[in-house]
Design a protein around this motif. Structure first.
Motif, short mmCIF file in Angstrom:
data_model
loop_
_atom_site.label_atom_id
_atom_site.label_comp_id
_atom_site.label_asym_id
_atom_site.label_seq_id
_atom_site.Cartn_x
_atom_site.Cartn_y
_atom_site.Cartn_z
N UNK A 1 0.89 -1.12 -0.02
CA UNK A 1 -0.20 0.00 0.08
C UNK A 1 0.89 1.44 -0.02
N UNK A 2 1.92 1.18 0.96
CA UNK A 2 2.67 2.36 0.86
C UNK A 2 3.45 2.77 -0.46
N UNK A 3 3.78 1.75 -1.19
CA UNK A 3 4.64 1.86 -2.40
C UNK A 3 3.74 2.40 -3.67
N UNK A 4 2.55 2.31 -3.52
CA UNK A 4 1.47 2.77 -4.45
C UNK A 4 0.63 3.67 -4.22
N UNK A 5 0.25 4.21 -2.96
CA UNK A 5 -0.46 5.33 -2.71
C UNK A 5 0.19 6.45 -3.29
N UNK A 6 -0.55 7.56 -3.39
CA UNK A 6 -0.03 8.89 -4.26
C UNK A 6 1.00 9.67 -3.43
N UNK A 7 1.06 9.59 -1.86
CA UNK A 7 2.00 10.36 -1.48
C UNK A 7 3.31 9.86 -1.22
N UNK A 8 3.57 8.68 -1.51
CA UNK A 8 4.95 8.21 -1.63
C UNK A 8 5.63 8.75 -2.89
N UNK A 9 5.15 8.62 -4.13
CA UNK A 9 5.76 9.30 -5.06
C UNK A 9 5.96 10.69 -5.19
N UNK A 10 5.07 11.28 -4.50
CA UNK A 10 5.24 12.95 -4.27
C UNK A 10 6.30 13.06 -3.45
N UNK A 11 6.36 12.43 -2.18
CA UNK A 11 7.69 12.84 -1.29
C UNK A 11 8.65 12.28 -1.95
N UNK A 12 8.78 11.11 -2.51
CA UNK A 12 10.35 10.64 -3.14
C UNK A 12 10.53 11.72 -4.02
N UNK A 13 9.56 12.23 -4.91
CA UNK A 13 9.98 13.20 -5.99
C UNK A 13 10.58 14.37 -5.28
N UNK A 14 10.08 15.03 -4.36
CA UNK A 14 10.61 15.89 -3.53
C UNK A 14 12.01 15.62 -2.95
N UNK A 15 12.08 14.48 -2.42
CA UNK A 15 13.27 13.96 -1.71
C UNK A 15 14.21 13.93 -2.95
N UNK A 16 13.91 13.55 -3.92
CA UNK A 16 15.19 13.48 -4.81
C UNK A 16 15.53 14.44 -5.46
N UNK A 17 14.74 15.66 -5.73
CA UNK A 17 15.07 17.01 -6.29
C UNK A 17 15.90 17.53 -5.33
N UNK A 18 15.41 17.72 -4.05
CA UNK A 18 15.83 18.42 -2.92
C UNK A 18 17.42 18.03 -2.32
N UNK A 19 17.38 16.53 -2.42
CA UNK A 19 18.40 15.94 -1.72
C UNK A 19 19.51 15.08 -2.48
#
Length: 278
Positions: A224-242
């Motif tokens: 569920x954690x991998x496929x719900x919308x907030x995980x790609x939201x967070x991972x995209x922000x994390x990847x861009x900032x860090x």
């Protein structure tokens, strides 16, 4: 000989479009004034994520940070600040949904929306004013929470292009969540009910990769954690900032934003149209 004809916008079409834009700007101005006159909602939207940030960094950060891959116990808290910040930013955006839904429900229950329906105002513009106002409120919240994060040790490695991309992603997420929040506010039977409907959105960062890696969760929860919308939201922000790997997360995040925004728009317009014919 085949003649190819092109259809050009008529003067009435142009006037109609400008009328919609003007109405949307007017409704946006009204909602921004509402934010200024009722600062309690904004304080709550900003205050709650700040409290969670300080709690997780200073109470749980040392232990949770030490459990991150490649981090020793001594550097746990500093590593966890970097890890948790994107999740806190996502929570800030999700938190604005409650305020937007409450504001819309207030307009519905007090008869203000019904009055708008009898006036020569674009129906889409009435809803768009709420959406744009809430998006701006979300951006203000993100800036304040990000500033607190910098004070407690968050040190992003993003360059100018990455910052612009992260800003665009945050705006897109806030815009999509705002449409969903407006629909929830219109669907609610009361103001109290409207404030509770968006609560599951606040839980999704916890049930994603916002606070711990998803591979540390039980199998059923990890799916569920991998496929719900907030995980790609967070991972995209994390990847861009860090600078962490982005993989398919930006595409998934944009796709989820489109789905949420379209669903929220269709839902809210359907309710608006249904109540307009009563």
């Amino acid at each position: 000989m085949t003649t190819i004809t092109t259809t050009r916008p008529t003067t009435s079409d142009t006037r109609r479009q400008s009328h919609v834009v003007a109405d949307a700007v007017t409704m946006l101005r009204r909602n921004l004034l509402h934010i200024v006159r009722y600062p309690g909602l904004t304080v709550f939207v900003i205050g709650a994520p700040v409290v969670f940030l300080l709690l997780f960094v200073y109470v749980f950060g040392g232990t949770l940070g030490a459990g991150l891959p490649g981090v020793d116990l001594a550097g746990g808290r500093a590593a966890y600040v970097a890890y948790v910040m994107p999740g806190i930013l996502a929570m800030t955006i999700a938190g604005t949904a409650g305020g937007a839904a409450t504001t819309v429900a207030m307009d519905m229950t007090e008869g203000i929306t019904a009055r708008f329906r009898t006036m020569a105002i674009s129906r889409a513009a009435v809803l768009a004013g709420h959406v744009l106002g809430n998006t701006i409120q979300a951006l203000i919240g993100v800036v304040v929470v990000l500033g607190v994060g910098l004070l407690v040790g968050f040190r992003p490695s993003a360059g100018p292009t990455d910052w612009l991309a992260a800003l665009g992603m945050i705006v897109l997420i806030a815009f999509a969540i705002s449409w969903l929040a407006v629909a929830m506010g219109m669907q609610a039977k009361s103001v109290e009910n409207a404030s509770n409907l968006p609560t599951p959105l606040l839980l999704l960062p916890f049930l994603g990769s916002g606070f711990v890696p998803t591979d540390s969760m039980p199998g059923w929860m990890q799916w569920f954690a991998d496929y719900q919308p907030f995980t790609p939201f967070i991972e995209t922000i994390r990847g861009l900032l860090l600078g962490t790997p982005l993989d398919w997360n930006p595409a998934l995040a944009i796709g989820w934003c489109v789905v949420i925004a379209v669903a929220g728009y269709a839902w809210s317009m359907a309710i608006y149209e249904r109540k307009s014919v009563r």
